[in-house]
Design an enzyme around this catalytic site. Sequence first.
Site, PDB file in Angstrom:
ATOM      1  N   GLU A  97       0.837  -1.188   0.000  1.00  0.00           N
ATOM      2  CA  GLU A  97       0.000   0.000   0.000  1.00  0.00           C
ATOM      3  C   GLU A  97       0.874   1.241   0.000  1.00  0.00           C
ATOM      4  OE1 GLU A  97      -2.882   0.162   3.118  1.00  0.00           O
ATOM      5  OE2 GLU A  97      -3.985   1.749   2.060  1.00  0.00           O
ATOM      6  N   GLY A  99       0.798   5.784  -1.140  1.00  0.00           N
ATOM      7  CA  GLY A  99      -0.017   6.976  -0.985  1.00  0.00           C
ATOM      8  C   GLY A  99      -1.273   6.956  -1.846  1.00  0.00           C
ATOM      9  N   ASP A 219       9.954  11.027  -8.733  1.00  0.00           N
ATOM     10  CA  ASP A 219       9.677  10.234  -7.529  1.00  0.00           C
ATOM     11  C   ASP A 219      10.515   8.962  -7.537  1.00  0.00           C
ATOM     12  OD1 ASP A 219       8.476   9.977  -5.078  1.00  0.00           O
ATOM     13  OD2 ASP A 219       6.618   9.107  -5.844  1.00  0.00           O
TER      14      ASP A 219
HETATM   15  N1  LIG Z   1       3.135  -3.968 -10.661  1.00  0.00           N
HETATM   16  C1  LIG Z   1       3.377  -4.441  -9.450  1.00  0.00           C
HETATM   17  N2  LIG Z   1       3.719  -5.729  -9.258  1.00  0.00           N
HETATM   18  C2  LIG Z   1       3.971  -6.211  -8.026  1.00  0.00           C
HETATM   19  N3  LIG Z   1       3.892  -5.475  -6.898  1.00  0.00           N
HETATM   20  C3  LIG Z   1       3.549  -4.183  -7.008  1.00  0.00           C
HETATM   21  C4  LIG Z   1       3.269  -3.587  -8.275  1.00  0.00           C
HETATM   22  N4  LIG Z   1       2.967  -2.277  -8.076  1.00  0.00           N
HETATM   23  C5  LIG Z   1       3.064  -2.077  -6.757  1.00  0.00           C
HETATM   24  N5  LIG Z   1       3.407  -3.202  -6.096  1.00  0.00           N
HETATM   25  C6  LIG Z   1       3.592  -3.373  -4.652  1.00  0.00           C
HETATM   26  O1  LIG Z   1       2.757  -2.461  -3.968  1.00  0.00           O
HETATM   27  C7  LIG Z   1       3.532  -1.617  -3.118  1.00  0.00           C
HETATM   28  C8  LIG Z   1       2.881  -0.253  -3.042  1.00  0.00           C
HETATM   29  O2  LIG Z   1       3.157   0.429  -4.247  1.00  0.00           O
HETATM   30  P1  LIG Z   1       2.810   1.957  -4.457  1.00  0.00           P
HETATM   31  O3  LIG Z   1       3.545   2.407  -5.647  1.00  0.00           O
HETATM   32  O4  LIG Z   1       1.338   2.128  -4.469  1.00  0.00           O
HETATM   33  O5  LIG Z   1       3.335   2.671  -3.137  1.00  0.00           O
HETATM   34  P2  LIG Z   1       4.753   3.131  -2.633  1.00  0.00           P
HETATM   35  O6  LIG Z   1       5.685   3.223  -3.803  1.00  0.00           O
HETATM   36  O7  LIG Z   1       5.153   2.247  -1.507  1.00  0.00           O
HETATM   37  O8  LIG Z   1       4.476   4.560  -2.084  1.00  0.00           O
HETATM   38  P3  LIG Z   1       4.202   5.922  -2.889  1.00  0.00           P
HETATM   39  O9  LIG Z   1       2.746   6.134  -2.868  1.00  0.00           O
HETATM   40  O10 LIG Z   1       4.953   6.919  -2.136  1.00  0.00           O
HETATM   41  O11 LIG Z   1       4.706   5.720  -4.296  1.00  0.00           O
HETATM   42  C9  LIG Z   1       4.932  -1.638  -3.736  1.00  0.00           C
HETATM   43  O12 LIG Z   1       5.914  -1.333  -2.792  1.00  0.00           O
HETATM   44  C10 LIG Z   1       5.022  -3.063  -4.230  1.00  0.00           C
HETATM   45  O13 LIG Z   1       5.419  -3.910  -3.186  1.00  0.00           O
END
Ligand SMILES: Nc1ncnc2c1ncn2[C@@H]1O[C@H](COP(=O)(O)OP(=O)(O)OP(=O)(O)O)[C@@H](O)[C@H]1O
Length: 425
Positions: A97, A99, A219
């Site tokens: 999860e 932002g 980012d």
């Molecule tokens: N395409 C994908 N395949 C597998 N896991 C994913 C994928 N996209 C996201 N994730 C998982 O979901 C998590 C959350 O991703 P998300 O990009 O929403 O948040 P974040 O990078 O932790 O925070 P921010 O909102 O600051 O970018 C990731 O850290 C990853 O573990």
Amino acid sequence: MAVTKNKKTSLTSLFLGCYKTKNASRYEGEEKGKAMKIRTSPAIKRLSLSDISDPSSPMSVMDDLSNSFTSQKLRMFTLSELRVITHNFSRSNMLGEGGFGPVYKGFIDDKVKPGLEAQPVAVKALDLHGHQGHREWLAEILFLGQLSNKNLVKLIGFCCEEEQRVLVYEYMPRGSLENQLFRRNSVAMSWGIRVKIALGAAKGLAFLHEAEKPVIYRDFKTSNILLDCNYNAKLSDFGLAKDGPEGEHTHVTTRVMGTQGYAAPEYIMTGHLTTMNDVYSFGVVLLELITGKRSVDNTRARKEKSLVEWARPMLRDQRKLDRIIDPRLECQYKIEAAQAAAALAFKCLSQNPKYRPTMSDVVKILESIQEVETKERDSNNKETKKFVGKRNSRHHHRKGQKRVDIAYSDSLLYKESRAKQNSGV
Ligand SMILES: Nc1ncnc2c1ncn2[C@@H]1O[C@H](COP(=O)(O)OP(=O)(O)OP(=O)(O)O)[C@@H](O)[C@H]1O
Ligand SMILES: [Mg+2]
């Protein structure tokens, strides 16, 4: 770290003109079983947010996009299809999860939509109470819907019903670099894998910076670098991405957004955005790969809280470099390669953006570092110099650093409340 309240307000107003389910089904009806097929005339340039006639209306966005140059085929999903794909967004399918909201694993095939290749996917759903919203969702579609490269994660489709916003991506089996590098009990990644990841991510940024219409990613951080089975790195999350400066302009001016610990100092001070800001963030991630430490960790001693401030002075001194290299590597790296990587991180982290290399220079340097490694592996028996130092068995773990507005500040060590929240202080 100030989280700007009016961001949420402005997004709420964007929702007002938004698309209702009725329209969604009409659009879906028109496109039934079809992907967004796009014309590929090279004369038509990549569309930006400013080119969209009505950014608040996803339908108009899709119409505009369908006339733009892109090689992507984007699918439009309904919420009920996504419920099937993710087992009703079940907790057991949750991958993480951020932002934007929770991310779930799912599976699509041509039973879900005719013509869909059977494959696992990652489904990212907007948290309606969160700080991100329609604009980030739209930016993701605009950038990833039009840019295609093996070091960018593939966007398969999206969903927009009432206020719900969802994105469907290719599934990356090894998740984020953040998880691989910092997760408790994770197996330490070898030096060779770290270099491979740095190189893949650098190629992704170089592709963005050198596009006909350059993109500043804004980012770059470990949680936005996703990994496939073979540790090929792909950039995800284009919610903050911006078109680079055009014509005579040297920078674009923006509200300062990003993630604590990764944003370049001059960007934090001035709001002036250039590709060199991404190069700085790349330097931070490279430093995290070298040291195995997070860019900011408030549980560390005061002098070590900011990884950059603590480690930068040691990057060019061989004896001191030994002190900062990740002890979990257990000396299994070639010393010249480690020195070259440290020197590269040092350059990327220059206070003055003029002294930072371009991302294509970074790619070349990393390729030569990788070559050193490969030669080493081939000759196999050559002795690698041992790291002599105390192994630090304490690894601090905490919730990842989420993206926020970064208040104008003259220090890299931010004192704002969001930083405290993140580290649980
Ligand atoms: N395409 C994908 N395949 C597998 N896991 C994913 C994928 N996209 C996201 N994730 C998982 O979901 C998590 C959350 O991703 P998300 O990009 O929403 O948040 P974040 O990078 O932790 O925070 P921010 O909102 O600051 O970018 C990731 O850290 C990853 O573990
Ligand atoms: Mg992310």
